[in-house]
Structure formats: structure tokens, C-alpha cells
Design a protein around this motif. Structure first.
Motif, mmCIF file in Angstrom:
data_model
loop_
_atom_site.group_PDB
_atom_site.id
_atom_site.type_symbol
_atom_site.label_atom_id
_atom_site.label_comp_id
_atom_site.label_asym_id
_atom_site.label_seq_id
_atom_site.Cartn_x
_atom_site.Cartn_y
_atom_site.Cartn_z
ATOM 1 N N MET A 1 0.829 -1.198 0.000
ATOM 2 C CA MET A 1 0.000 0.000 0.000
ATOM 3 C C MET A 1 0.871 1.258 0.000
ATOM 4 S SD MET A 1 -3.092 0.944 -0.041
ATOM 5 C CE MET A 1 -4.249 2.144 0.420
ATOM 6 N N GLU A 2 1.946 1.209 0.777
ATOM 7 C CA GLU A 2 2.828 2.369 0.850
ATOM 8 C C GLU A 2 3.475 2.658 -0.499
ATOM 9 O OE1 GLU A 2 6.802 3.544 3.294
ATOM 10 O OE2 GLU A 2 5.204 2.546 4.408
ATOM 11 N N THR A 3 3.821 1.598 -1.230
ATOM 12 C CA THR A 3 4.420 1.769 -2.552
ATOM 13 C C THR A 3 3.424 2.421 -3.508
ATOM 14 O OG1 THR A 3 5.601 -0.282 -2.130
ATOM 15 C CG2 THR A 3 5.725 0.586 -4.338
ATOM 16 N N LEU A 4 2.166 2.000 -3.450
ATOM 17 C CA LEU A 4 1.135 2.587 -4.300
ATOM 18 C C LEU A 4 0.951 4.063 -3.980
ATOM 19 C CD1 LEU A 4 -1.161 2.319 -6.385
ATOM 20 C CD2 LEU A 4 -2.660 1.723 -4.473
ATOM 21 N N LEU A 5 0.871 4.400 -2.702
ATOM 22 C CA LEU A 5 0.717 5.807 -2.310
ATOM 23 C C LEU A 5 1.925 6.624 -2.748
ATOM 24 C CD1 LEU A 5 -0.814 5.445 1.263
ATOM 25 C CD2 LEU A 5 -1.973 6.168 -0.825
ATOM 26 N N GLU A 6 3.110 6.040 -2.625
ATOM 27 C CA GLU A 6 4.315 6.740 -3.059
ATOM 28 C C GLU A 6 4.282 6.999 -4.563
ATOM 29 O OE1 GLU A 6 8.929 5.555 -3.104
ATOM 30 O OE2 GLU A 6 7.980 5.534 -1.121
ATOM 31 N N LYS A 7 3.823 6.025 -5.335
ATOM 32 C CA LYS A 7 3.727 6.198 -6.789
ATOM 33 C C LYS A 7 2.698 7.266 -7.140
ATOM 34 C CE LYS A 7 5.403 1.695 -8.108
ATOM 35 N NZ LYS A 7 5.229 0.487 -8.864
ATOM 36 N N ILE A 8 1.603 7.301 -6.417
ATOM 37 C CA ILE A 8 0.581 8.330 -6.652
ATOM 38 C C ILE A 8 1.144 9.705 -6.348
ATOM 39 C CG2 ILE A 8 -1.638 9.235 -5.841
ATOM 40 C CD1 ILE A 8 -2.519 6.288 -5.449
ATOM 41 N N VAL A 9 1.851 9.828 -5.236
ATOM 42 C CA VAL A 9 2.454 11.112 -4.860
ATOM 43 C C VAL A 9 3.467 11.550 -5.915
ATOM 44 C CG1 VAL A 9 4.000 12.216 -3.186
ATOM 45 C CG2 VAL A 9 2.036 10.893 -2.388
ATOM 46 N N ILE A 10 4.283 10.625 -6.390
ATOM 47 C CA ILE A 10 5.275 10.951 -7.423
ATOM 48 C C ILE A 10 4.577 11.377 -8.712
ATOM 49 C CG2 ILE A 10 7.058 9.954 -8.925
ATOM 50 C CD1 ILE A 10 7.913 8.286 -6.419
ATOM 51 N N PHE A 11 3.488 10.694 -9.078
ATOM 52 C CA PHE A 11 2.716 11.042 -10.276
ATOM 53 C C PHE A 11 2.143 12.457 -10.153
ATOM 54 C CE2 PHE A 11 -1.394 11.017 -12.565
ATOM 55 C CZ PHE A 11 -0.911 10.871 -13.859
ATOM 56 N N ILE A 12 1.567 12.759 -9.010
ATOM 57 C CA ILE A 12 0.989 14.093 -8.784
ATOM 58 C C ILE A 12 2.102 15.146 -8.792
ATOM 59 C CG2 ILE A 12 -0.186 15.557 -7.086
ATOM 60 C CD1 ILE A 12 -1.908 13.101 -6.402
ATOM 61 N N ALA A 13 3.246 14.815 -8.209
ATOM 62 C CA ALA A 13 4.374 15.754 -8.208
ATOM 63 C C ALA A 13 4.844 16.043 -9.633
ATOM 64 C CB ALA A 13 5.514 15.188 -7.370
ATOM 65 N N ARG A 14 4.831 15.029 -10.483
ATOM 66 C CA ARG A 14 5.219 15.235 -11.887
ATOM 67 C C ARG A 14 4.227 16.150 -12.596
ATOM 68 N NH1 ARG A 14 7.069 9.110 -13.413
ATOM 69 N NH2 ARG A 14 9.081 9.216 -12.376
ATOM 70 N N ILE A 15 2.947 15.923 -12.352
ATOM 71 C CA ILE A 15 1.928 16.796 -12.949
ATOM 72 C C ILE A 15 2.121 18.226 -12.446
ATOM 73 C CG2 ILE A 15 -0.546 17.308 -13.026
ATOM 74 C CD1 ILE A 15 -1.027 14.267 -12.960
ATOM 75 N N HIS A 16 2.355 18.373 -11.152
ATOM 76 C CA HIS A 16 2.586 19.691 -10.548
ATOM 77 C C HIS A 16 3.765 20.383 -11.222
ATOM 78 C CE1 HIS A 16 4.178 22.424 -7.380
ATOM 79 N NE2 HIS A 16 2.898 22.688 -7.217
ATOM 80 N N ASN A 17 4.860 19.663 -11.380
ATOM 81 C CA ASN A 17 6.040 20.236 -12.035
ATOM 82 C C ASN A 17 5.766 20.580 -13.488
ATOM 83 O OD1 ASN A 17 7.567 20.106 -9.708
ATOM 84 N ND2 ASN A 17 8.422 18.101 -10.200
ATOM 85 N N TYR A 18 4.990 19.751 -14.175
ATOM 86 C CA TYR A 18 4.642 20.016 -15.574
ATOM 87 C C TYR A 18 3.817 21.297 -15.688
ATOM 88 C CZ TYR A 18 2.654 19.438 -20.222
ATOM 89 O OH TYR A 18 2.273 19.640 -21.516
ATOM 90 N N ILE A 19 2.858 21.463 -14.807
ATOM 91 C CA ILE A 19 2.030 22.682 -14.818
ATOM 92 C C ILE A 19 2.904 23.908 -14.550
ATOM 93 C CG2 ILE A 19 0.176 23.912 -13.619
ATOM 94 C CD1 ILE A 19 -1.197 21.154 -13.306
ATOM 95 N N LEU A 20 3.829 23.797 -13.597
ATOM 96 C CA LEU A 20 4.740 24.906 -13.325
ATOM 97 C C LEU A 20 5.619 25.210 -14.539
ATOM 98 C CD1 LEU A 20 5.863 24.175 -9.653
ATOM 99 C CD2 LEU A 20 4.261 25.927 -10.459
ATOM 100 N N THR A 21 6.055 24.164 -15.238
ATOM 101 C CA THR A 21 6.852 24.342 -16.452
ATOM 102 C C THR A 21 6.043 25.065 -17.524
ATOM 103 O OG1 THR A 21 8.071 22.318 -15.959
ATOM 104 C CG2 THR A 21 8.196 23.123 -18.208
ATOM 105 N N LEU A 22 4.781 24.667 -17.702
ATOM 106 C CA LEU A 22 3.916 25.361 -18.663
ATOM 107 C C LEU A 22 3.734 26.818 -18.277
ATOM 108 C CD1 LEU A 22 1.076 22.759 -19.341
ATOM 109 C CD2 LEU A 22 2.912 23.451 -20.893
ATOM 110 N N ASN A 23 3.528 27.060 -16.993
ATOM 111 C CA ASN A 23 3.349 28.425 -16.502
ATOM 112 C C ASN A 23 4.582 29.271 -16.830
ATOM 113 O OD1 ASN A 23 1.929 30.490 -15.042
ATOM 114 N ND2 ASN A 23 3.283 30.115 -13.311
ATOM 115 N N ASP A 24 5.752 28.711 -16.627
ATOM 116 C CA ASP A 24 6.992 29.434 -16.924
ATOM 117 C C ASP A 24 7.214 29.566 -18.429
ATOM 118 O OD1 ASP A 24 7.423 29.624 -14.227
ATOM 119 O OD2 ASP A 24 8.816 27.929 -14.134
ATOM 120 N N ALA A 25 6.944 28.495 -19.180
ATOM 121 C CA ALA A 25 7.201 28.490 -20.619
ATOM 122 C C ALA A 25 6.345 29.517 -21.357
ATOM 123 C CB ALA A 25 6.959 27.094 -21.193
ATOM 124 N N TYR A 26 5.104 29.668 -20.926
ATOM 125 C CA TYR A 26 4.199 30.606 -21.603
ATOM 126 C C TYR A 26 4.135 31.954 -20.894
ATOM 127 C CZ TYR A 26 2.887 26.674 -24.471
ATOM 128 O OH TYR A 26 2.922 25.621 -25.347
#
Length: 134
Positions: free
Chosen positions: A1-26
Motif C-alpha cells: 500500500m505504501e508503494t502505491l501511495l508513493e507512486k501516486i504522490v510521485i505522479f501528482i508531483a510530476r503533474i505539478h512540475n509540468y504545470i509549473l513548467t507550462l506556466n513558466d514556458a508561456y
């Protein structure tokens, strides 16, 4: 269960970073609070648009209220999960204000949706009334 939660957190962190990258890029220069407002508001509205038809099939009365309660609950859980994930992954700071802004974004977008829906329903009722007089 902990591994699944960690993967979800990492996935959300990647989306967060992608949105920040878009914000900076545009060069939109949205603040963190504005991004939470927009992104959580849009996620909430997307959930409403998916869940509303499903609940409408299941119930004939007060469907929009049922959908609001369900999606509002999901948004609260989602915003807390995002903030906890930011703290855990170190991709951002865990702030209660981010949760408030995210929920406010959803509430505003839901209110706009509800008003537009009522206008469309009133229009259709009016059209049916005029069509019935002929």
C-alpha cells in the motif's frame, strides 16, 4: 500500500512540475495560489461533468445537490492529498491557503455551471411552453 501511495504522490508531483513548467514556458506568471484556484477548479468542474450524468441516471430528484456534495468531498480529499504529497516529495510547501484557494476555485466554477444550467433549463421550458401553444 505504501508503494502505491508513493507512486501516486510521485505522479501528482510530476503533474505539478509540468504545470509549473507550462506556466513558466508561456510566461503566464500565475502565482501558486492562482494555479491552485484554476487547476482544482477545473478538476472539480470536470468531475461534475462526468458525475452529473451518472447521478442523473440513478436519481430523478435533486441530482445536482447530490453531485455537489460528492464532488466537494472529492475536492477536499484531493487538495489535502496534493498538499501532503508536496510535503512528502519536497516539490512544494504544504500550505492550508493552497487548499482554500483550490476549494474556492471549485466553488466559483460550480456556481457558474449551476447558473448556466438553470438558464438553459429555463430557456427549454420557455420554448416548450411556446411550442405547446401552437
Amino acid at each position: 500500500m505504501e508503494t502505491l501511495l508513493e507512486k501516486i504522490v510521485i505522479f501528482i508531483a510530476r503533474i505539478h512540475n509540468y504545470i509549473l513548467t507550462l506556466n513558466d514556458a508561456y510566461e503566464q506568471n500565475f502565482t501558486d495560489k492562482q494555479l491552485h484556484f484554476l487547476v482544482i477548479g477545473l478538476i472539480g468542474l470536470a468531475l461534475v461533468l462526468v458525475i452529473y450524468p451518472l447521478f442523473k441516471i440513478l436519481s430523478k430528484n435533486h441530482v445536482l445537490i447530490i453531485v455537489f456534495i460528492y464532488v466537494f468531498t472529492l475536492i477536499i480529499v484531493l487538495t489535502f492529498a496534493i498538499e501532503i504529497g508536496q510535503k512528502y516529495s519536497g516539490t512544494g510547501s504544504m500550505e492550508f491557503a493552497d487548499i482554500v484557494f483550490g476549494v474556492a476555485g471549485f466553488l466559483l466554477m460550480f456556481a457558474i455551471f449551476a447558473v448556466i444550467r438553470e438558464i438553459i433549463l429555463a430557456f427549454w421550458k420557455l420554448m416548450k411552453r411556446f411550442a405547446g401553444r401552437r
